[in-house]
Design a protein around this motif. Structure first.
Motif, PDB file in Angstrom:
ATOM      1  N   ILE A   1     -90.886  10.767 -16.341  1.00  0.00           N
ATOM      2  CA  ILE A   1     -91.484   9.687 -17.136  1.00  0.00           C
ATOM      3  C   ILE A   1     -90.398   8.861 -17.810  1.00  0.00           C
ATOM      4  CG2 ILE A   1     -92.980   9.176 -19.092  1.00  0.00           C
ATOM      5  CD1 ILE A   1     -94.465  10.185 -16.643  1.00  0.00           C
ATOM      6  N   LEU A   2     -89.420   9.552 -18.407  1.00  0.00           N
ATOM      7  CA  LEU A   2     -88.312   8.845 -19.068  1.00  0.00           C
ATOM      8  C   LEU A   2     -87.529   8.012 -18.059  1.00  0.00           C
ATOM      9  CD1 LEU A   2     -87.284   9.035 -22.124  1.00  0.00           C
ATOM     10  CD2 LEU A   2     -89.052  10.650 -21.467  1.00  0.00           C
ATOM     11  N   GLY A   3     -87.359   8.535 -16.853  1.00  0.00           N
ATOM     12  CA  GLY A   3     -86.644   7.792 -15.814  1.00  0.00           C
ATOM     13  C   GLY A   3     -87.345   6.502 -15.448  1.00  0.00           C
ATOM     14  N   VAL A   4     -88.671   6.556 -15.338  1.00  0.00           N
ATOM     15  CA  VAL A   4     -89.449   5.356 -15.003  1.00  0.00           C
ATOM     16  C   VAL A   4     -89.368   4.332 -16.130  1.00  0.00           C
ATOM     17  CG1 VAL A   4     -91.768   4.473 -14.542  1.00  0.00           C
ATOM     18  CG2 VAL A   4     -91.010   6.606 -13.479  1.00  0.00           C
ATOM     19  N   VAL A   5     -89.523   4.807 -17.375  1.00  0.00           N
ATOM     20  CA  VAL A   5     -89.553   3.891 -18.526  1.00  0.00           C
ATOM     21  C   VAL A   5     -88.183   3.269 -18.781  1.00  0.00           C
ATOM     22  CG1 VAL A   5     -89.951   3.749 -21.017  1.00  0.00           C
ATOM     23  CG2 VAL A   5     -91.475   5.124 -19.596  1.00  0.00           C
TER      24      VAL A   5
ATOM     25  N   PHE B   1     -87.088  -1.075  -1.794  1.00  0.00           N
ATOM     26  CA  PHE B   1     -88.042  -0.007  -1.470  1.00  0.00           C
ATOM     27  C   PHE B   1     -89.487  -0.507  -1.433  1.00  0.00           C
ATOM     28  CE2 PHE B   1     -84.524   1.995  -3.914  1.00  0.00           C
ATOM     29  CZ  PHE B   1     -83.939   2.676  -2.861  1.00  0.00           C
ATOM     30  N   THR B   2     -89.685  -1.745  -0.983  1.00  0.00           N
ATOM     31  CA  THR B   2     -91.044  -2.291  -0.899  1.00  0.00           C
ATOM     32  C   THR B   2     -91.647  -2.079   0.487  1.00  0.00           C
ATOM     33  OG1 THR B   2     -90.188  -4.471  -0.295  1.00  0.00           O
ATOM     34  CG2 THR B   2     -90.579  -4.051  -2.637  1.00  0.00           C
ATOM     35  N   PHE B   3     -90.802  -1.852   1.498  1.00  0.00           N
ATOM     36  CA  PHE B   3     -91.237  -1.595   2.879  1.00  0.00           C
ATOM     37  C   PHE B   3     -92.169  -2.685   3.393  1.00  0.00           C
ATOM     38  CE2 PHE B   3     -90.553   2.515   0.736  1.00  0.00           C
ATOM     39  CZ  PHE B   3     -89.468   2.968   1.475  1.00  0.00           C
ATOM     40  N   GLY B   4     -91.890  -3.918   2.953  1.00  0.00           N
ATOM     41  CA  GLY B   4     -92.672  -5.065   3.418  1.00  0.00           C
ATOM     42  C   GLY B   4     -94.043  -5.195   2.776  1.00  0.00           C
ATOM     43  N   ASN B   5     -94.348  -4.352   1.813  1.00  0.00           N
ATOM     44  CA  ASN B   5     -95.656  -4.382   1.149  1.00  0.00           C
ATOM     45  C   ASN B   5     -95.591  -5.305  -0.063  1.00  0.00           C
ATOM     46  OD1 ASN B   5     -98.019  -3.861  -0.307  1.00  0.00           O
ATOM     47  ND2 ASN B   5     -98.039  -1.691   0.244  1.00  0.00           N
ATOM     48  N   THR B   6     -96.385  -6.375  -0.041  1.00  0.00           N
ATOM     49  CA  THR B   6     -96.336  -7.345  -1.142  1.00  0.00           C
ATOM     50  C   THR B   6     -96.836  -6.737  -2.453  1.00  0.00           C
ATOM     51  OG1 THR B   6     -98.512  -8.168  -0.461  1.00  0.00           O
ATOM     52  CG2 THR B   6     -96.574  -9.358   0.359  1.00  0.00           C
ATOM     53  N   GLU B   7     -97.721  -5.738  -2.381  1.00  0.00           N
ATOM     54  CA  GLU B   7     -98.232  -5.101  -3.594  1.00  0.00           C
ATOM     55  C   GLU B   7     -97.109  -4.411  -4.373  1.00  0.00           C
ATOM     56  OE1 GLU B   7    -101.154  -5.144  -4.855  1.00  0.00           O
ATOM     57  OE2 GLU B   7    -102.683  -5.419  -3.329  1.00  0.00           O
ATOM     58  N   MET B   8     -96.068  -3.991  -3.651  1.00  0.00           N
ATOM     59  CA  MET B   8     -94.984  -3.254  -4.292  1.00  0.00           C
ATOM     60  C   MET B   8     -93.887  -4.170  -4.823  1.00  0.00           C
ATOM     61  SD  MET B   8     -94.729   0.049  -1.748  1.00  0.00           S
ATOM     62  CE  MET B   8     -93.561   0.941  -2.778  1.00  0.00           C
ATOM     63  N   MET B   9     -94.033  -5.482  -4.596  1.00  0.00           N
ATOM     64  CA  MET B   9     -93.024  -6.423  -5.097  1.00  0.00           C
ATOM     65  C   MET B   9     -92.909  -6.364  -6.624  1.00  0.00           C
ATOM     66  SD  MET B   9     -91.509  -8.180  -2.663  1.00  0.00           S
ATOM     67  CE  MET B   9     -91.700  -8.728  -0.965  1.00  0.00           C
TER      68      MET B   9
ATOM     69  N   MET C   1     -84.082  -0.550 -17.959  1.00  0.00           N
ATOM     70  CA  MET C   1     -83.242  -0.831 -19.130  1.00  0.00           C
ATOM     71  C   MET C   1     -81.809  -0.365 -18.878  1.00  0.00           C
ATOM     72  SD  MET C   1     -84.114   0.358 -23.014  1.00  0.00           S
ATOM     73  CE  MET C   1     -83.123  -0.122 -24.421  1.00  0.00           C
ATOM     74  N   LEU C   2     -81.660   0.795 -18.245  1.00  0.00           N
ATOM     75  CA  LEU C   2     -80.327   1.323 -17.938  1.00  0.00           C
ATOM     76  C   LEU C   2     -79.584   0.392 -16.986  1.00  0.00           C
ATOM     77  CD1 LEU C   2     -78.385   3.831 -18.168  1.00  0.00           C
ATOM     78  CD2 LEU C   2     -79.429   4.621 -16.041  1.00  0.00           C
ATOM     79  N   GLU C   3     -80.241  -0.024 -15.919  1.00  0.00           N
ATOM     80  CA  GLU C   3     -79.597  -0.883 -14.930  1.00  0.00           C
ATOM     81  C   GLU C   3     -79.260  -2.256 -15.510  1.00  0.00           C
ATOM     82  OE1 GLU C   3     -80.298  -2.401 -10.340  1.00  0.00           O
ATOM     83  OE2 GLU C   3     -82.027  -1.912 -11.565  1.00  0.00           O
ATOM     84  N   GLU C   4     -80.194  -2.817 -16.249  1.00  0.00           N
ATOM     85  CA  GLU C   4     -79.974  -4.155 -16.817  1.00  0.00           C
ATOM     86  C   GLU C   4     -78.774  -4.174 -17.758  1.00  0.00           C
ATOM     87  OE1 GLU C   4     -82.287  -7.369 -19.662  1.00  0.00           O
ATOM     88  OE2 GLU C   4     -83.445  -5.821 -18.632  1.00  0.00           O
TER      89      GLU C   4
ATOM     90  N   VAL D   1     -88.290   5.571  -8.712  1.00  0.00           N
ATOM     91  CA  VAL D   1     -89.524   4.789  -8.859  1.00  0.00           C
ATOM     92  C   VAL D   1     -89.255   3.503  -9.640  1.00  0.00           C
ATOM     93  CG1 VAL D   1     -91.828   4.781  -9.909  1.00  0.00           C
ATOM     94  CG2 VAL D   1     -91.026   6.805  -8.680  1.00  0.00           C
ATOM     95  N   ALA D   2     -88.367   3.587 -10.645  1.00  0.00           N
ATOM     96  CA  ALA D   2     -88.032   2.399 -11.451  1.00  0.00           C
ATOM     97  C   ALA D   2     -87.308   1.339 -10.638  1.00  0.00           C
ATOM     98  CB  ALA D   2     -87.172   2.810 -12.642  1.00  0.00           C
ATOM     99  N   CYS D   3     -86.711   1.726  -9.522  1.00  0.00           N
ATOM    100  CA  CYS D   3     -85.973   0.772  -8.685  1.00  0.00           C
ATOM    101  C   CYS D   3     -86.879  -0.066  -7.795  1.00  0.00           C
ATOM    102  CB  CYS D   3     -84.973   1.519  -7.788  1.00  0.00           C
ATOM    103  SG  CYS D   3     -83.570   2.222  -8.670  1.00  0.00           S
ATOM    104  N   VAL D   4     -88.126   0.354  -7.611  1.00  0.00           N
ATOM    105  CA  VAL D   4     -89.024  -0.314  -6.664  1.00  0.00           C
ATOM    106  C   VAL D   4     -89.376  -1.718  -7.153  1.00  0.00           C
ATOM    107  CG1 VAL D   4     -91.300  -0.218  -5.577  1.00  0.00           C
ATOM    108  CG2 VAL D   4     -89.963   1.873  -5.861  1.00  0.00           C
ATOM    109  N   GLY D   5     -89.344  -2.681  -6.229  1.00  0.00           N
ATOM    110  CA  GLY D   5     -89.807  -4.035  -6.531  1.00  0.00           C
ATOM    111  C   GLY D   5     -88.695  -5.032  -6.795  1.00  0.00           C
ATOM    112  N   LEU D   6     -89.101  -6.169  -7.372  1.00  0.00           N
ATOM    113  CA  LEU D   6     -88.170  -7.275  -7.639  1.00  0.00           C
ATOM    114  C   LEU D   6     -87.579  -7.227  -9.038  1.00  0.00           C
ATOM    115  CD1 LEU D   6     -90.329 -10.142  -6.116  1.00  0.00           C
ATOM    116  CD2 LEU D   6     -88.090  -9.472  -5.277  1.00  0.00           C
ATOM    117  N   GLY D   7     -88.026  -6.288  -9.853  1.00  0.00           N
ATOM    118  CA  GLY D   7     -87.592  -6.264 -11.253  1.00  0.00           C
ATOM    119  C   GLY D   7     -86.211  -5.694 -11.439  1.00  0.00           C
ATOM    120  N   ASN D   8     -85.218  -6.314 -10.834  1.00  0.00           N
ATOM    121  CA  ASN D   8     -83.832  -5.884 -10.984  1.00  0.00           C
ATOM    122  C   ASN D   8     -82.970  -7.111 -11.205  1.00  0.00           C
ATOM    123  OD1 ASN D   8     -82.746  -6.744  -8.133  1.00  0.00           O
ATOM    124  ND2 ASN D   8     -84.622  -5.592  -7.721  1.00  0.00           N
ATOM    125  N   PRO D   9     -81.742  -6.939 -11.727  1.00  0.00           N
ATOM    126  CA  PRO D   9     -80.910  -8.112 -12.061  1.00  0.00           C
ATOM    127  C   PRO D   9     -80.669  -9.061 -10.898  1.00  0.00           C
ATOM    128  CG  PRO D   9     -79.988  -6.126 -13.052  1.00  0.00           C
ATOM    129  CD  PRO D   9     -81.120  -5.680 -12.188  1.00  0.00           C
TER     130      PRO D   9
END
Length: 498
Positions: free
Chosen positions: A436-440, A190-198, A444-447, A176-184
């Protein structure tokens, strides 16, 4: 004006005090209603904190959770149904005392020693957090990578007696934490073309779903009849508490220390602290045979543990941005929302805010006693509130509060889906805390991993090239491989011929 003076001015402002009183009453009510947890109380408060200044917002959460953890003892004592998971450890003990006509002693012990444990945890928070923050200034991305990994590992092995199931929910949270543009790389995943999930999956809406909606579903499918109260009235709950304090000083100290230590472990929280403390109390008691028959010793020690764990959980949350439990996972979201980003810099750039948090903890645990007495006196009326009337109102607040986050129906959909998933997971005995810990901590782990790889130019040995990083790596790997090694040795001994 000094930072301490500013903190006193912010905390003892009439508006902040009013917020604390209202949040206390709300927390006492939520905790006293079976099925409504302290985490759920926190999640439902978040939309309200949007409209508050930082200190009143934190004040609302601190007081509501402290009160809810205590008031969970009331239905456990009178109905044999724990109001919150933290009260479950000694529910049978308290109910046995009620049947013996000692309900006021059980409830008084839970109230007084919860406040004592909370104050002890606050002292540790005041002493340990600034010292750890100074130590954390030496951390680079390598140390933070291992620290986050250690936190996630603790969440799996501490919060579940089934580590494989804990690992599955952890990976679900990381996904779940991987979804969207918030990555390095800033690449949509995993947005499947949905702008809400960006923008990713909203953490607050997801947590409201996992803790509030899941409970609503559990209520809908529960067909058991409502229980009856055992006692008509409760007497003076403070009578005899000083005698208990003199009789069990070691138990109070042991419960407070264990609660604070367990609370500081990522993913553990007050419920695990209470169970561990009750087990330890029975193990070291001079009268272990009395446990389960209505013996107050276990309630004294566990009551001190569950509230001291609340303050302990704030230590890693404030210093490293790593939540100690699901409540501080929500708190971290609120801190970011209020521009009080957790980390060592918070202690140097805004010391008045940190001192204010310390004061809030002290004040919350002090006012717990008079307000807790009022709550115990009103217990019959609170417990008679029909849950089939209460639950639709909670659902309405969930929907309105979640929609208010971004004025988006998509967030409401996330909340509902998260609630269904959490219910299914818990019904199949999958722990929710690792998710919950995985989402939060996933981002931070990936960055920190990507930053460290760039610094090291791809050299993996650099991850253990610094003393602190190497120590954290050793502890993490030890936690990983110890269960594997012990399992292999056990199978080898069984297979060996006699």
């Amino acid at each position: 004006m000094t930072a301490v003076g500013q903190a006193f001015a912010m905390v003892f402002e009439p508006y902040t005090l009013m917020v604390m009183v209202l949040a206390s009453l709300y927390g006492l009510f939520v905790g006293a209603v079976p099925g409504l947890t302290a985490t759920m109380a926190t999640a439902l408060l978040v939309p309200v904190t949007f409209f508050m200044a930082p200190i009143p917002a934190i004040a609302a959460i601190v007081t509501a959770t402290a009160m809810a953890i205590f008031s969970g003892d009331i239905p456990g004592c009178l109905l044999r149904i724990p109001g919150t998971p933290a009260s479950a450890a000694y529910t049978d003990e308290a109910f046995a005392m009620t049947k013996k006509g000692q309900a006021e002693v059980a409830l008084g012990a839970g109230l007084v020693f919860s406040a004592v444990g909370g104050l002890f945890g606050t002292v540790v928070l005041i002493v340990a957090a600034p010292a750890l923050a100074e130590f954390a200034t030496r951390f680079s991305s390598f140390e933070y990578f291992w620290l986050v990994l250690l936190g996630l590992t603790c969440a799996v092995f501490i919060t579940s007696d089934r580590p494989v199931k804990g690992l599955i929910t952890l990976f679900l949270g990381l996904l779940v934490a991987c979804v969207g543009l918030g990555n390095p790389a800033g690449f949509p995943r995993f947005t499947f073309g949905n702008t809400e999930m960006m923008g990713g999956i909203g953490m607050i809406s997801m947590m409201i779903g996992m803790f509030a909606i899941a409970e609503l579903i559990r209520f809908v499918v529960d067909t058991s009849p409502p229980p009856e109260l055992v006692v008509e009235n409760v007497g003076n709950v403070l009578a005899g508490q000083w005698a208990l304090a003199k009789k069990y000083p070691k138990q109070i100290l042991r419960g407070s220390v264990l609660g604070t230590a367990v609370g500081a472990l990522p993913g553990a929280g007050a419920d695990i602290a209470a169970w561990m403390s009750y087990a330890m109390s029975k193990k070291f008691s001079k009268e272990p045979e009395k446990f389960g028959t209505g013996h107050v010793e276990g309630i004294v020690e566990s009551g001190a543990a569950n509230n001291s764990a609340l303050a302990g959980a704030w230590i890693p949350a404030l210093v490293f941005g790593i939540p100690g439990d699901s409540i501080t996972a929500i708190v971290i979201g609120v801190l970011y929302m209020k521009n009080m980003n957790p980390g060592p810099s918070l202690f140097t750039t805004h010391p008045q805010n940190i001192y204010a948090v310390f004061l809030l903890f002290i004040l919350a645990n002090i006012i717990m006693i008079p307000l807790g007495i009022l709550c115990i006196k009103a217990a019959r009326r609170i417990l008679k509130v029909p849950r089939n009337l209460l639950m639709p109102i909670i659902l309405m607040f969930c929907i309105v509060g979640t929609f208010a986050i971004n004025n988006s129906l998509f967030e409401v959909g996330v909340m509902l889906v998260a609630g269904v998933i959490a219910y299914v997971l818990e019904e199949n005995r999958f722990p929710i805390a690792p998710a919950i810990l995985g989402v939060v901590l996933g981002g931070m782990l990936e960055e920190n991993f990507i930053t460290s790889m760039i610094k090291a130019d791809g050299n993996m040995l650099a991850f253990v090239g610094r003393p602190i990083a190497a120590t954290l790596a050793a502890v993490t790997l030890l936690l990983w491989f110890t269960p594997v090694a012990t399992g292999w040795l056990r199978r080898r001994n069984v297979a060996a011929p006699a």
